[in-house]
Scaffold this motif. Structure first.
Motif, PDB file in Angstrom:
ATOM      1  N   ILE A   1       0.639  -1.232   0.070  1.00 42.83           N
ATOM      2  CA  ILE A   1       0.022   0.118   0.402  1.00 42.83           C
ATOM      3  C   ILE A   1       1.087   0.878   0.186  1.00 42.83           C
ATOM      4  CG2 ILE A   1      -1.644   1.541   0.988  1.00 42.83           C
ATOM      5  CD1 ILE A   1      -2.943  -1.738   2.450  1.00 42.83           C
ATOM      6  N   SER A   2       0.996   2.054  -0.880  1.00 42.49           N
ATOM      7  CA  SER A   2       1.337   3.145  -1.388  1.00 42.49           C
ATOM      8  C   SER A   2       0.793   4.933  -1.221  1.00 42.49           C
ATOM      9  CB  SER A   2       2.224   3.507  -3.033  1.00 42.49           C
ATOM     10  OG  SER A   2       3.372   2.646  -2.743  1.00 42.49           O
ATOM     11  N   GLN A   3       0.811   5.266   0.517  1.00 48.71           N
ATOM     12  CA  GLN A   3      -0.095   6.250   0.233  1.00 48.71           C
ATOM     13  C   GLN A   3       0.228   7.320  -0.194  1.00 48.71           C
ATOM     14  OE1 GLN A   3      -2.139   6.139   4.716  1.00 48.71           O
ATOM     15  NE2 GLN A   3      -2.347   4.106   4.490  1.00 48.71           N
ATOM     16  N   VAL A   4      -0.896   8.282  -0.115  1.00 48.77           N
ATOM     17  CA  VAL A   4       0.094   9.920  -0.483  1.00 48.77           C
ATOM     18  C   VAL A   4      -1.083  10.502   0.018  1.00 48.77           C
ATOM     19  CG1 VAL A   4       0.725   9.218  -2.966  1.00 48.77           C
ATOM     20  CG2 VAL A   4      -2.067   9.695  -2.418  1.00 48.77           C
ATOM     21  N   THR A   5      -0.917  11.927   0.470  1.00 48.10           N
ATOM     22  CA  THR A   5      -1.383  12.707   1.495  1.00 48.10           C
ATOM     23  C   THR A   5      -2.672  13.545   0.177  1.00 48.10           C
ATOM     24  OG1 THR A   5       0.930  13.191   2.387  1.00 48.10           O
ATOM     25  CG2 THR A   5      -1.578  15.217   2.001  1.00 48.10           C
ATOM     26  N   ASN A   6      -3.556  13.553   0.415  1.00 46.11           N
ATOM     27  CA  ASN A   6      -4.996  14.034  -0.166  1.00 46.11           C
ATOM     28  C   ASN A   6      -5.450  13.624  -1.159  1.00 46.11           C
ATOM     29  OD1 ASN A   6      -5.641  15.840   2.373  1.00 46.11           O
ATOM     30  ND2 ASN A   6      -3.901  17.297   0.686  1.00 46.11           N
TER      31      ASN A   6
ATOM     32  N   ALA B   1      -7.856   9.558  -5.739  1.00 47.92           N
ATOM     33  CA  ALA B   1      -8.772   8.789  -6.696  1.00 47.92           C
ATOM     34  C   ALA B   1      -7.380   7.358  -5.807  1.00 47.92           C
ATOM     35  CB  ALA B   1      -8.348   8.264  -8.081  1.00 47.92           C
ATOM     36  N   VAL B   2      -8.202   5.528  -5.879  1.00 47.84           N
ATOM     37  CA  VAL B   2      -7.967   4.753  -5.136  1.00 47.84           C
ATOM     38  C   VAL B   2      -7.362   3.240  -6.814  1.00 47.84           C
ATOM     39  CG1 VAL B   2      -7.005   2.796  -3.767  1.00 47.84           C
ATOM     40  CG2 VAL B   2      -8.079   5.078  -3.178  1.00 47.84           C
ATOM     41  N   ALA B   3      -6.333   3.518  -6.873  1.00 50.52           N
ATOM     42  CA  ALA B   3      -5.796   2.404  -7.264  1.00 50.52           C
ATOM     43  C   ALA B   3      -5.511   1.053  -6.649  1.00 50.52           C
ATOM     44  CB  ALA B   3      -4.908   2.564  -8.076  1.00 50.52           C
ATOM     45  N   ILE B   4      -5.911   0.103  -7.617  1.00 48.87           N
ATOM     46  CA  ILE B   4      -5.859  -1.390  -6.620  1.00 48.87           C
ATOM     47  C   ILE B   4      -5.200  -2.174  -7.865  1.00 48.87           C
ATOM     48  CG2 ILE B   4      -6.403  -3.432  -5.515  1.00 48.87           C
ATOM     49  CD1 ILE B   4      -8.648  -1.851  -3.861  1.00 48.87           C
TER      50      ILE B   4
ATOM     51  N   TYR C   1      -3.090   9.791  -6.870  1.00 42.87           N
ATOM     52  CA  TYR C   1      -4.043   8.817  -6.508  1.00 42.87           C
ATOM     53  C   TYR C   1      -3.032   7.631  -5.414  1.00 42.87           C
ATOM     54  CZ  TYR C   1      -2.090   5.614 -10.406  1.00 42.87           C
ATOM     55  OH  TYR C   1      -0.903   4.845 -11.381  1.00 42.87           O
ATOM     56  N   GLU C   2      -3.881   6.612  -4.487  1.00 43.15           N
ATOM     57  CA  GLU C   2      -2.660   5.596  -3.470  1.00 43.15           C
ATOM     58  C   GLU C   2      -2.862   4.301  -4.418  1.00 43.15           C
ATOM     59  OE1 GLU C   2      -4.675   3.621   0.310  1.00 43.15           O
ATOM     60  OE2 GLU C   2      -4.356   5.264   0.203  1.00 43.15           O
ATOM     61  N   ASP C   3      -1.745   4.148  -4.655  1.00 40.50           N
ATOM     62  CA  ASP C   3      -1.763   2.987  -5.583  1.00 40.50           C
ATOM     63  C   ASP C   3      -1.848   1.311  -4.077  1.00 40.50           C
ATOM     64  OD1 ASP C   3      -0.642   1.021  -7.417  1.00 40.50           O
ATOM     65  OD2 ASP C   3       0.988   1.654  -6.888  1.00 40.50           O
ATOM     66  N   ILE C   4      -2.014   0.525  -4.409  1.00 41.30           N
ATOM     67  CA  ILE C   4      -2.457  -0.748  -4.232  1.00 41.30           C
ATOM     68  C   ILE C   4      -2.148  -1.604  -4.383  1.00 41.30           C
ATOM     69  CG2 ILE C   4      -3.925  -2.287  -1.758  1.00 41.30           C
ATOM     70  CD1 ILE C   4      -5.505   0.290  -1.365  1.00 41.30           C
ATOM     71  N   LEU C   5      -1.237  -2.870  -4.172  1.00 39.66           N
ATOM     72  CA  LEU C   5      -1.117  -3.362  -5.376  1.00 39.66           C
ATOM     73  C   LEU C   5      -0.815  -4.969  -4.389  1.00 39.66           C
ATOM     74  CD1 LEU C   5       0.551  -4.325  -8.109  1.00 39.66           C
ATOM     75  CD2 LEU C   5       3.158  -4.325  -6.890  1.00 39.66           C
TER      76      LEU C   5
ATOM     77  N   ILE D   1     -10.224  -0.633 -10.694  1.00 36.72           N
ATOM     78  CA  ILE D   1      -8.800  -1.918 -10.509  1.00 36.72           C
ATOM     79  C   ILE D   1      -9.120  -2.175 -11.754  1.00 36.72           C
ATOM     80  CG2 ILE D   1      -9.762  -4.470  -9.973  1.00 36.72           C
ATOM     81  CD1 ILE D   1     -11.656  -3.725  -7.157  1.00 36.72           C
ATOM     82  N   PHE D   2      -7.775  -3.111 -11.547  1.00 34.43           N
ATOM     83  CA  PHE D   2      -6.696  -3.253 -13.012  1.00 34.43           C
ATOM     84  C   PHE D   2      -6.548  -4.924 -12.587  1.00 34.43           C
ATOM     85  CE2 PHE D   2      -6.761   0.811 -12.057  1.00 34.43           C
ATOM     86  CZ  PHE D   2      -6.895   1.907 -13.379  1.00 34.43           C
TER      87      PHE D   2
END
Length: 284
Positions: A140-145, A148-151, A172-176, A219-220
């Motif tokens: 989980i790569s969180q970002v400030t403000n 969107a969110v990518a999974i 955007y927050e990137d979740i792998l 979601i990808f």
């Protein structure tokens, strides 16, 4: 379409749902494909055929979503008339449509899952026995403000962040979510499906607890149909953020040219999301 939804079957019945949206190159499930404990069930083949919306030169996901809703509603009537029946799901279908049907089946009893054996071109049910260990990583790569969110759910192949960058605004927050060695045919057991689905559900629940519900989850996915369908079953109708699942096409720019809002009650046309501009690479 499914006909005779008010028919009741006296013999124990297996509804074999084949879902496909590509040119049909595989056969139906046969008795030989079944485990011994369900071979005495009466077959009722159900066709979710959406290939006419994705023939050469045609890409019409809006009509496919509308037809998908009709298929599911008709099948629900049939299933309610035969509550003792079992259901299995298999086929070769675009990723957003897998998630759509899984989402529609989310509260139903257990669905038997089959995957294509590429050597025999026959369908094999996922195994209940002890499975090979699947190394699963959630990063989980969180970002400030975030806006969107990518999974990214990488099972069969890697999913390039650069392809996601082409369709999502920053930051955007990137979740792998990925297995240790991405490969085709990595999923063969129900326990493997359950492990990945549990991780996915935990991610969605965590987002619900810490991020504003106005954010959209994108979601990808690269993986087998059985797992895509099962992931769709883990998306809540009432709890989770708006979820969009994207389709990958190698010959377009961006590669993720369209997606479907999974947990939306809007019209079929409004549930389809197009990313722009859409350029066919052969025309560049």
């Amino acid at each position: 379409m499914i006909s005779n939804s008010n028919v009741q079957f006296s013999q124990r019945t297996l509804f074999a749902v084949r879902h496909h949206s590509f040119e049909l190159l595989t056969g139906l499930i046969s008795e030989e494909d079944l485990s011994n404990n369900i071979r005495d069930y009466k077959f009722q083949h159900i066709e979710f055929d959406q290939s006419s919306f994705f023939t050469v030169g045609i890409c019409d996901p809006s009509s496919a979503v509308k037809q998908n809703d009709n298929f599911v509603n008709d099948f629900l009537k049939l299933f309610k008339a035969n509550p003792e029946a079992k259901t299995c799901y298999y086929g070769i279908v675009h990723i957003p449509l897998q998630f759509c049907v899984g989402y529609a089946f989310s509260t139903w009893p257990k669905v038997l899952l089959f995957e294509l054996d590429r050597n025999t071109n026959c369908w094999d049910q996922l195994a209940n026995s002890d499975s090979p260990e699947v190394e699963l990583n959630v990063i989980i790569s969180q970002v400030t403000n975030p806006v969107a969110v990518a999974i990214r759910i990488a099972i069969s192949f890697d999913i390039l962040k650069s392809d996601v960058d082409d369709v999502l605004s920053q930051p955007y927050e990137d979740i792998l979510i990925q297995i240790g060695k991405r490969r085709i045919d990595a999923i063969s057991h129900y326990s493997q499906v359950n492990k990945i689905c549990q991780a996915f559900r935990q991610v969605l629940d965590d987002l619900h607890n810490r991020l504003d519900k106005s954010l959209v989850v994108h979601i990808f996915y690269t993986g087998p149909v059985s797992l895509g369908f099962s992931l769709g079953r883990r998306i809540s109708r009432t709890i989770h953020h708006q979820v969009i699942v994207y389709n990958y096409t190698a010959n377009t720019q961006p590669c993720y040219a369209w997606g479907i809002k999974i947990n939306s009650n809007n019209t079929p046309a409004s549930r389809v999301v197009w990313t722009t501009p859409i350029i066919t690479k052969t025309q560049e």
